[in-house]
Design a protein around this motif. Structure first.
Motif, PDB file in Angstrom:
ATOM      1  N   LYS A   6      10.801  -1.440  -6.974  1.00  7.55           N
ATOM      2  CA  LYS A   6       9.846  -0.935  -7.964  1.00  7.55           C
ATOM      3  C   LYS A   6       8.444  -1.158  -7.409  1.00  7.55           C
ATOM      4  O   LYS A   6       8.057  -2.299  -7.139  1.00  7.55           O
ATOM      5  N   LEU A   7       7.702  -0.075  -7.227  1.00  6.98           N
ATOM      6  CA  LEU A   7       6.406  -0.169  -6.566  1.00  6.98           C
ATOM      7  C   LEU A   7       5.264   0.239  -7.482  1.00  6.98           C
ATOM      8  O   LEU A   7       5.416   1.111  -8.335  1.00  6.98           O
ATOM      9  N   ALA A   8       4.119  -0.427  -7.288  1.00 11.19           N
ATOM     10  CA  ALA A   8       2.872  -0.040  -7.943  1.00 11.19           C
ATOM     11  C   ALA A   8       1.965   0.549  -6.870  1.00 11.19           C
ATOM     12  O   ALA A   8       1.697  -0.096  -5.849  1.00 11.19           O
ATOM     13  N   VAL A   9       1.524   1.771  -7.088  1.00 11.03           N
ATOM     14  CA  VAL A   9       0.677   2.468  -6.115  1.00 11.03           C
ATOM     15  C   VAL A   9      -0.756   2.496  -6.631  1.00 11.03           C
ATOM     16  O   VAL A   9      -1.025   3.045  -7.707  1.00 11.03           O
ATOM     17  N   LEU A  10      -1.668   1.890  -5.889  1.00  2.56           N
ATOM     18  CA  LEU A  10      -3.075   1.807  -6.276  1.00  2.56           C
ATOM     19  C   LEU A  10      -3.915   2.460  -5.187  1.00  2.56           C
ATOM     20  O   LEU A  10      -3.882   2.043  -4.031  1.00  2.56           O
ATOM     21  N   ILE A  11      -4.673   3.492  -5.570  1.00  2.00           N
ATOM     22  CA  ILE A  11      -5.428   4.295  -4.601  1.00  2.00           C
ATOM     23  C   ILE A  11      -6.926   4.134  -4.821  1.00  2.00           C
ATOM     24  O   ILE A  11      -7.417   4.288  -5.947  1.00  2.00           O
ATOM     25  N   ASP A  12      -7.643   3.820  -3.786  1.00  2.00           N
ATOM     26  CA  ASP A  12      -9.104   3.748  -3.802  1.00  2.00           C
ATOM     27  C   ASP A  12      -9.629   5.146  -3.456  1.00  2.00           C
ATOM     28  O   ASP A  12      -9.630   5.544  -2.291  1.00  2.00           O
ATOM     29  N   ALA A  13     -10.052   5.895  -4.457  1.00  5.32           N
ATOM     30  CA  ALA A  13     -10.453   7.287  -4.251  1.00  5.32           C
ATOM     31  C   ALA A  13     -11.648   7.408  -3.312  1.00  5.32           C
ATOM     32  O   ALA A  13     -11.818   8.430  -2.644  1.00  5.32           O
ATOM     33  N   ASP A  14     -12.480   6.370  -3.248  1.00  3.83           N
ATOM     34  CA  ASP A  14     -13.656   6.406  -2.381  1.00  3.83           C
ATOM     35  C   ASP A  14     -13.288   6.265  -0.904  1.00  3.83           C
ATOM     36  O   ASP A  14     -14.073   6.599  -0.027  1.00  3.83           O
ATOM     37  N   ASN A  15     -12.080   5.731  -0.636  1.00  4.27           N
ATOM     38  CA  ASN A  15     -11.690   5.451   0.737  1.00  4.27           C
ATOM     39  C   ASN A  15     -10.352   6.083   1.109  1.00  4.27           C
ATOM     40  O   ASN A  15      -9.601   5.539   1.920  1.00  4.27           O
ATOM     41  N   ALA A  16     -10.037   7.206   0.494  1.00  2.00           N
ATOM     42  CA  ALA A  16      -8.817   7.943   0.821  1.00  2.00           C
ATOM     43  C   ALA A  16      -9.083   9.425   0.594  1.00  2.00           C
ATOM     44  O   ALA A  16      -9.980   9.795  -0.173  1.00  2.00           O
ATOM     45  N   GLN A  17      -8.306  10.268   1.260  1.00  2.00           N
ATOM     46  CA  GLN A  17      -8.506  11.711   1.189  1.00  2.00           C
ATOM     47  C   GLN A  17      -7.381  12.381   0.410  1.00  2.00           C
ATOM     48  O   GLN A  17      -6.207  12.064   0.619  1.00  2.00           O
ATOM     49  N   PRO A  18      -7.714  13.320  -0.488  1.00  2.00           N
ATOM     50  CA  PRO A  18      -6.668  14.006  -1.273  1.00  2.00           C
ATOM     51  C   PRO A  18      -5.714  14.826  -0.427  1.00  2.00           C
ATOM     52  O   PRO A  18      -4.587  15.108  -0.851  1.00  2.00           O
ATOM     53  N   SER A  19      -6.110  15.189   0.777  1.00  3.57           N
ATOM     54  CA  SER A  19      -5.260  16.020   1.640  1.00  3.57           C
ATOM     55  C   SER A  19      -3.980  15.303   2.068  1.00  3.57           C
ATOM     56  O   SER A  19      -3.020  15.948   2.513  1.00  3.57           O
ATOM     57  N   ILE A  20      -3.942  13.962   1.927  1.00  3.11           N
ATOM     58  CA  ILE A  20      -2.767  13.217   2.376  1.00  3.11           C
ATOM     59  C   ILE A  20      -1.747  12.997   1.273  1.00  3.11           C
ATOM     60  O   ILE A  20      -0.680  12.435   1.520  1.00  3.11           O
ATOM     61  N   ILE A  21      -2.037  13.414   0.037  1.00  2.00           N
ATOM     62  CA  ILE A  21      -1.257  12.964  -1.113  1.00  2.00           C
ATOM     63  C   ILE A  21       0.225  13.308  -1.015  1.00  2.00           C
ATOM     64  O   ILE A  21       1.085  12.482  -1.334  1.00  2.00           O
ATOM     65  N   ASP A  22       0.565  14.518  -0.595  1.00  3.93           N
ATOM     66  CA  ASP A  22       1.979  14.898  -0.506  1.00  3.93           C
ATOM     67  C   ASP A  22       2.719  14.011   0.491  1.00  3.93           C
ATOM     68  O   ASP A  22       3.789  13.474   0.190  1.00  3.93           O
ATOM     69  N   ALA A  23       2.149  13.859   1.686  1.00  2.00           N
ATOM     70  CA  ALA A  23       2.776  13.031   2.716  1.00  2.00           C
ATOM     71  C   ALA A  23       2.779  11.564   2.311  1.00  2.00           C
ATOM     72  O   ALA A  23       3.722  10.828   2.619  1.00  2.00           O
ATOM     73  N   LEU A  24       1.729  11.130   1.615  1.00  3.00           N
ATOM     74  CA  LEU A  24       1.640   9.742   1.159  1.00  3.00           C
ATOM     75  C   LEU A  24       2.782   9.394   0.214  1.00  3.00           C
ATOM     76  O   LEU A  24       3.482   8.397   0.395  1.00  3.00           O
ATOM     77  N   LEU A  25       2.983  10.224  -0.797  1.00  7.10           N
ATOM     78  CA  LEU A  25       4.034   9.949  -1.781  1.00  7.10           C
ATOM     79  C   LEU A  25       5.422  10.076  -1.157  1.00  7.10           C
ATOM     80  O   LEU A  25       6.344   9.342  -1.535  1.00  7.10           O
ATOM     81  N   ALA A  26       5.570  10.979  -0.198  1.00  7.10           N
ATOM     82  CA  ALA A  26       6.849  11.104   0.505  1.00  7.10           C
ATOM     83  C   ALA A  26       7.133   9.842   1.314  1.00  7.10           C
ATOM     84  O   ALA A  26       8.275   9.361   1.382  1.00  7.10           O
ATOM     85  N   GLU A  27       6.092   9.286   1.939  1.00  8.70           N
ATOM     86  CA  GLU A  27       6.242   8.049   2.715  1.00  8.70           C
ATOM     87  C   GLU A  27       6.589   6.884   1.800  1.00  8.70           C
ATOM     88  O   GLU A  27       7.476   6.078   2.102  1.00  8.70           O
ATOM     89  N   ILE A  28       5.906   6.781   0.664  1.00  7.59           N
ATOM     90  CA  ILE A  28       6.165   5.704  -0.291  1.00  7.59           C
ATOM     91  C   ILE A  28       7.595   5.760  -0.798  1.00  7.59           C
ATOM     92  O   ILE A  28       8.243   4.725  -1.019  1.00  7.59           O
ATOM     93  N   ALA A  29       8.134   6.967  -0.968  1.00 11.29           N
ATOM     94  CA  ALA A  29       9.499   7.134  -1.464  1.00 11.29           C
ATOM     95  C   ALA A  29      10.534   6.527  -0.511  1.00 11.29           C
ATOM     96  O   ALA A  29      11.659   6.230  -0.919  1.00 11.29           O
ATOM     97  N   LYS A  30      10.154   6.323   0.763  1.00 11.88           N
ATOM     98  CA  LYS A  30      11.072   5.691   1.721  1.00 11.88           C
ATOM     99  C   LYS A  30      11.287   4.215   1.389  1.00 11.88           C
ATOM    100  O   LYS A  30      12.314   3.638   1.754  1.00 11.88           O
ATOM    101  N   TYR A  31      10.305   3.614   0.721  1.00  8.67           N
ATOM    102  CA  TYR A  31      10.354   2.182   0.469  1.00  8.67           C
ATOM    103  C   TYR A  31      10.765   1.825  -0.958  1.00  8.67           C
ATOM    104  O   TYR A  31      11.161   0.690  -1.225  1.00  8.67           O
ATOM    105  N   GLY A  32      10.672   2.774  -1.868  1.00  7.27           N
ATOM    106  CA  GLY A  32      11.048   2.489  -3.242  1.00  7.27           C
ATOM    107  C   GLY A  32      10.565   3.573  -4.186  1.00  7.27           C
ATOM    108  O   GLY A  32      10.197   4.667  -3.770  1.00  7.27           O
ATOM    109  N   THR A  33      10.546   3.235  -5.478  1.00  6.72           N
ATOM    110  CA  THR A  33      10.132   4.176  -6.520  1.00  6.72           C
ATOM    111  C   THR A  33       8.782   3.758  -7.081  1.00  6.72           C
ATOM    112  O   THR A  33       8.599   2.594  -7.463  1.00  6.72           O
TER     113      THR A  33
END
Length: 242
Positions: A6-33
């Motif tokens: 069970k994972l909590a995902v916390l994103i710093d919008a000032d230091n991350a790019q929206p263009s990565i969101i699809d790949a980011l969530l796909a990567e996170i899914a490898k480690y949990g929900t």
């Protein structure tokens, strides 16, 4: 079967790019929900317009944080406070912190002290103390590369890999540490050892999808694929220098 984290995902919008969101969530899914997905920033700022367009699509909860003082990042404080509240709830197995900001170094260390996993995501400019404070750190440049076709991804050549003395030393030390008396090391054990020594290690940093492909490309290891009775082939590696 192992229960997913069970994972909590916390994103710093000032230091991350929206263009990565699809790949980011796909990567996170490898480690949990991802049971919680929150993103922090001043949503009155036009700089975050790109994020607004993807939040609803991916069910990410925006947390408003006004910048009270010029030059001070109030977003970090809000994110840290929320992370500690979630930690104390006892409902999570790990945290995903998406930022390239070193201010989250202490937070990552504190979460790990409580026995939870910390997955960091940030650009290659991320300061090493934050990277080292995580159990695993994935560079977002790799996530962007994952979305490209394999033909457009640059793989390091054997010569380039061998010139990276730090990489070669890491691979050889891992093989030595996890090998049996005959010098053979199971690839899974080798990978686990590397992850503990170098959170930012990822075969994709060198253009390879899998650890086995990277190890083979160095030309410094023997590779042995062994049949197993109830599953896929087991891969073993051995230092050729032995």
């Amino acid at each position: 079967m192992e229960k997913p984290q069970k994972l909590a995902v916390l994103i710093d919008a000032d230091n991350a790019q929206p263009s990565i969101i699809d790949a980011l969530l796909a990567e996170i899914a490898k480690y949990g929900t991802a049971y919680v997905k929150r993103i922090y920033g001043d949503w009155t700022s036009p700089k975050l317009k790109g994020w607004k367009e993807v939040l609803l699509t991916h069910s990410i909860q925006p947390i408003q944080q006004f910048g009270y003082t010029t030059g001070k990042n109030a977003t970090d404080s809000a994110m840290i406070i929320d992370a500690m509240d979630l930690l104390y709830s006892g409902n999570f197995d790990g945290f995903c912190i998406v930022s390239s900001d070193s201010d989250f170094t202490k937070l990552a260390s504190r979460i790990r002290e409580s026995g939870l996993m910390v997955y960091g995501f940030g650009e290659k400019k991320t300061p090493l103390p934050f990277v080292a404070a995580c159990d695993k750190f994935i560079y977002t440049e790799v996530l962007r590369a994952d979305e490209q076709s394999e033909e457009n991804q640059k793989r390091w050549s054997t010569q380039e890999l061998r010139r990276d003395k730090k990489l070669i030393r890491l691979l050889q030390e891992a093989a030595d540490a996890t090998s049996d008396e005959s010098g053979w090391a199971h690839l899974g054990a080798l990978g686990n050892y590397i992850a503990k020594q170098s959170p930012q290690f990822d075969p994709r940093n060198y253009g390879y999808k899998k650890l086995s492909e990277l190890v083979k490309a160095t030309g410094l290891f023997e590779i042995d694929e062994r049949k197993s009775f109830n599953g896929p082939k087991a891969i073993y590696v051995r230092n050729k220098r032995k």
